[in-house]
Design a protein around this motif. Structure first.
Motif, PDB file in Angstrom:
ATOM      1  N   MET A 114       0.701  -1.057   0.112  1.00 29.27           N
ATOM      2  CA  MET A 114      -0.026   0.170   0.138  1.00 29.27           C
ATOM      3  C   MET A 114       0.910   1.216  -0.254  1.00 29.27           C
ATOM      4  SD  MET A 114      -3.148  -0.519   2.778  1.00 29.27           S
ATOM      5  CE  MET A 114      -3.671   1.210   2.741  1.00 29.27           C
ATOM      6  N   GLY A 115       2.147   1.200   0.823  1.00 27.23           N
ATOM      7  CA  GLY A 115       2.779   2.242   0.747  1.00 27.23           C
ATOM      8  C   GLY A 115       3.671   2.710  -0.374  1.00 27.23           C
ATOM      9  N   LEU A 116       3.852   1.649  -1.244  1.00 23.36           N
ATOM     10  CA  LEU A 116       4.628   1.942  -2.522  1.00 23.36           C
ATOM     11  C   LEU A 116       4.004   2.987  -3.485  1.00 23.36           C
ATOM     12  CD1 LEU A 116       5.861  -1.774  -3.552  1.00 23.36           C
ATOM     13  CD2 LEU A 116       7.052   0.178  -2.477  1.00 23.36           C
ATOM     14  N   ILE A 117       2.676   3.182  -3.695  1.00 24.34           N
ATOM     15  CA  ILE A 117       2.396   4.029  -4.664  1.00 24.34           C
ATOM     16  C   ILE A 117       2.386   5.295  -4.109  1.00 24.34           C
ATOM     17  CG2 ILE A 117       0.253   4.859  -5.895  1.00 24.34           C
ATOM     18  CD1 ILE A 117      -0.634   1.911  -6.121  1.00 24.34           C
ATOM     19  N   TRP A 162      -6.413  -7.861  -1.095  1.00 24.04           N
ATOM     20  CA  TRP A 162      -5.943  -6.206  -1.280  1.00 24.04           C
ATOM     21  C   TRP A 162      -4.361  -6.184  -1.738  1.00 24.04           C
ATOM     22  CZ3 TRP A 162      -8.425  -2.345  -2.290  1.00 24.04           C
ATOM     23  CH2 TRP A 162      -9.900  -2.294  -1.986  1.00 24.04           C
ATOM     24  N   CYS A 163      -3.543  -7.238  -1.317  1.00 21.51           N
ATOM     25  CA  CYS A 163      -2.203  -7.187  -1.884  1.00 21.51           C
ATOM     26  C   CYS A 163      -2.060  -7.171  -3.022  1.00 21.51           C
ATOM     27  CB  CYS A 163      -1.502  -8.574  -1.048  1.00 21.51           C
ATOM     28  SG  CYS A 163      -1.156  -8.113   0.627  1.00 21.51           S
ATOM     29  N   VAL A 164      -2.912  -7.997  -3.521  1.00 18.58           N
ATOM     30  CA  VAL A 164      -2.728  -8.358  -5.153  1.00 18.58           C
ATOM     31  C   VAL A 164      -3.376  -7.099  -5.978  1.00 18.58           C
ATOM     32  CG1 VAL A 164      -3.947  -9.636  -6.994  1.00 18.58           C
ATOM     33  CG2 VAL A 164      -2.999 -10.729  -4.956  1.00 18.58           C
ATOM     34  N   VAL A 165      -4.547  -6.410  -5.561  1.00 18.79           N
ATOM     35  CA  VAL A 165      -4.868  -5.329  -6.034  1.00 18.79           C
ATOM     36  C   VAL A 165      -3.855  -4.096  -6.007  1.00 18.79           C
ATOM     37  CG1 VAL A 165      -6.789  -3.359  -5.682  1.00 18.79           C
ATOM     38  CG2 VAL A 165      -7.569  -5.917  -5.570  1.00 18.79           C
ATOM     39  N   PHE A 166      -3.399  -3.900  -4.885  1.00 21.64           N
ATOM     40  CA  PHE A 166      -2.329  -2.809  -4.759  1.00 21.64           C
ATOM     41  C   PHE A 166      -1.065  -3.143  -5.521  1.00 21.64           C
ATOM     42  CE2 PHE A 166      -4.445  -1.500  -0.975  1.00 21.64           C
ATOM     43  CZ  PHE A 166      -4.833  -0.284  -1.121  1.00 21.64           C
ATOM     44  N   LEU A 167      -0.736  -4.522  -5.676  1.00 19.82           N
ATOM     45  CA  LEU A 167       0.456  -4.833  -6.612  1.00 19.82           C
ATOM     46  C   LEU A 167       0.207  -4.712  -7.622  1.00 19.82           C
ATOM     47  CD1 LEU A 167       3.344  -6.075  -5.963  1.00 19.82           C
ATOM     48  CD2 LEU A 167       2.278  -8.488  -6.704  1.00 19.82           C
TER      49      LEU A 167
END
Lengths: 331, 270
Positions: B165-168, B246-251
């Motif tokens: 989540m923090g990457l974007i 959610w991990c997959v979505v954000f990735l």
């Protein structure tokens, strides 16, 4: 090994005028200017060749190196490094290249060299015996065996640069980019770095691109140079050719028995060439290459000469001349 | 990325942090004291003022346990000093060295993040040992071995989700020089909506239903509730599945942003 064709890079740079009002204005609206960092570079570098890239600050040397290392994308143009497009970031290519930036530490600041190298061994998947032999060889050559357990941030600048060199060459890259590798180093360390690079070239024959502001680096390491002025390649050829073709004069140094204050004697010298230095009976002149023999003969005939020498001008003078505004030329 | 490299990156990061001994003990003692005082003062006052024994499904000792454990979990989920590492590396050009290494940047940073939380895990464990003897018994929480075991995968998923989540927001640094404000905003939002400040059961019912499907809850509240024995097996599996989804979505959102961002990257200077 490196093929570059019409490579261009244009940066958009935010223009920020000084003052608080301008800063507030920039919150709502920003003005950008285009800066052409590399304007259509075309050249190639072969196996075992060290090419010196010379230019003033901001000429575009580092940008060119960063593009070839795959760090930044070009605006247009093509490049192939070992057959790969560098900004496609193929791991097969990345395992065979290396970049050393003298102005930017790349090792992990808080770790000792030994830990950094061990991590690089994992990153580059170097087999243990090869790694150990290579590390031993490199540390012995650069004489930093005793510093391997010291944190990088506690090393002197020279020792740190040597560690950077080891880190960059542990995996025996076939293409090496050296961006000002001797900047800020003392003369002894500069020399040992140069000797080391020559020895590495002899053993591994990589293609190397070297940028440096030190002419000593260029003269000792490179047979071929590329001169960049405001993003444009203005010269690409051998170091020797730059002297013969682009130095229109030779440097004549005359030591006289007495000073040449007399107006008539000075008129003779001015007719033969350009007097660039005169002090305590020593005169330094620039004389057109095709007139140097006759000029020397006339000086010997008309003056009481103790000593006379003829030499090519300093390479730095010629390069300065080229960076100042000659047209582009290639061999 | 090969597992040996991943573990090596983790180990190096842990060793780096553990070499700062003073920082290690000072952070632990100061942050624990502050958190215990805040949680104790806040909730004893709330319960005294309300005159009730149960608030939002919690008794006083239960909510004190939540306040302490969500803080300890939060330290691990957020990780230490690498929260803005990606943004900093883009800003100061240190990203360049990773771009020439033959390994995945995202995985490299994640391995370092995992190594970075090792001191936090150690600290949280020590803090829990210090605090546990002073905790009164609660009828609303049940701290047992099964809960501890089930909380470990929840914690790992929460950490992964927080990282991705923090990457974007961090990659906004490709376009803007300073993204510190975005990071602060993200910290505030995740703290509030993730149950880092107070349990979500104290929020209005419709918001709770909405938050059950949002990613925030799975960062802090969910692993803490699992640890405190307030989550059944079925809810635990559903929670993990939502967290991983959610991990997959954000990735998937991260990949195009990274691609576009690296096109703009200048490596600082010309």
């Amino acid at each position: 090994m490196i093929e570059v064709k019409d490579l261009r890079k244009i940066f958009q740079i935010h223009k920020k005028p000084p003052g608080l009002a301008a800063s507030v204005k920039s919150l709502f609206r920003r003005d950008y200017v285009e800066k052409v960092a590399v304007a259509g570079a075309t050249f190639s570098v072969g196996e075992g060749e060290i090419v010196g890239m010379i230019g003033a600050n901001g000429a575009g040397k580092t940008t060119l190196v960063k593009m070839l290392a795959g760090i930044i994308h070009p605006t247009s143009g093509e490049a192939r490094v070992l057959g790969y497009d560098p900004w496609e970031k193929h791991n097969d290519l990345r395992r065979q290249i290396s970049l050393i930036m003298g102005q930017k530490a790349q090792l992990w600041w808080d770790l000792p060299g030994a830990d950094c190298f061990e991590l690089l061994r994992e990153i580059y998947q170097i087999p243990r015996p090869t790694y150990e032999a290579s590390l031993r060889h490199l540390t012995e050559m650069l004489q930093v065996e005793s510093e391997l357990t010291t944190q990088i941030r506690r090393l002197s600048l020279g020792e740190r640069m040597k560690m950077e060199l080891i880190a960059a060459l542990l995996h025996s890259p076939r293409v090496v980019y050296l961006d000002e590798p001797t900047i800020g180093l003392d003369i002894t360390t500069q020399k040992s770095v140069r000797d080391f690079l020559l020895s590495y070239r002899k053993d591994h024959a990589p293609a190397m691109i070297l940028t440096s502001h030190y002419m000593e680096d260029i003269e000792r390491l490179c047979e071929r140079i590329i001169i960049i002025r405001e993003g444009e390649l203005v010269y690409d050829g051998s170091l020797q050719r730059v002297i013969h073709e682009y130095a229109p004069y030779k440097r004549l140094t005359v030591h006289l028995s007495r000073s040449t204050s007399a107006t008539m004697e000075r008129e003779i010298l001015d007719r033969l060439g350009e007097v660039v230095e005169e002090q305590a009976g020593t005169i330094v002149m620039h004389v057109p290459r095709d007139q140097v023999t006759s000029a020397a003969a006339e000086i010997l005939r008309k003056f009481d000469v103790q000593d006379l020498s003829i030499a090519d001008p300093e390479i730095s003078e010629i390069i300065e001349l080229l960076m100042g505004g000659r047209e582009k030329t290639t061999p | 990325m090969n597992p040996a490299l991943f573990l090596h990156l983790m180990s190096i990061e842990s060793r780096r942090l553990l070499s700062y001994r003073v920082d290690f003990w000072l952070t632990m003692v100061v942050s624990l004291i502050v958190q215990v005082i805040v949680v104790w003062a806040l909730w004893t006052a709330v319960f005294a003022e309300s005159g009730r024994d149960i608030v939002g499904g919690w008794d006083l000792h239960g909510i004190l346990a939540y306040g302490i454990f969500v803080f300890l979990m939060g330290r691990i989920v957020r990780g230490g000093d690498l929260q803005m590492e990606v943004a900093t590396e883009i800003y100061d050009g240190s990203l360049s060295r990773y771009l020439i290494y033959p390994c995945n940047y995202g995985l490299t940073k994640y391995a370092q993040q995992l190594g970075n939380i090792f001191p936090d895990i150690l600290q949280s464990f020590l803090m829990a040992l210090i605090v546990l003897p002073f905790m009164g018994t609660s009828t609303t929480v049940d701290l047992n071995f099964t809960g501890i075991l089930m909380s470990l995968p929840s914690l790992l998923c929460a950490h992964l989700l927080f990282y991705i989540m923090g990457l974007i927001p961090q990659m906004v640094a490709f376009w803007a020089d300073n993204v510190w404000s975005l990071s602060v905003m993200m910290r505030m939002v995740t703290m509030l909506l993730g149950g880092g400040a107070l349990p979500l059961s104290l929020f209005p019912e419709p918001l709770q239903t909405l938050l059950a499907w949002m990613p925030f809850r799975y960062l802090f509240e969910f692993p803490t509730l699992v640890l405190l024995g307030k989550v059944g097996l079925e809810e635990w599996i559903t929670g993990l599945a939502i967290c991983l989804a959610w991990c997959v979505v954000f990735l998937l959102l991260t990949i195009p942003v990274w691609r576009r961002g690296t096109l703009r990257y200048t490596g600082v200077g010309i």
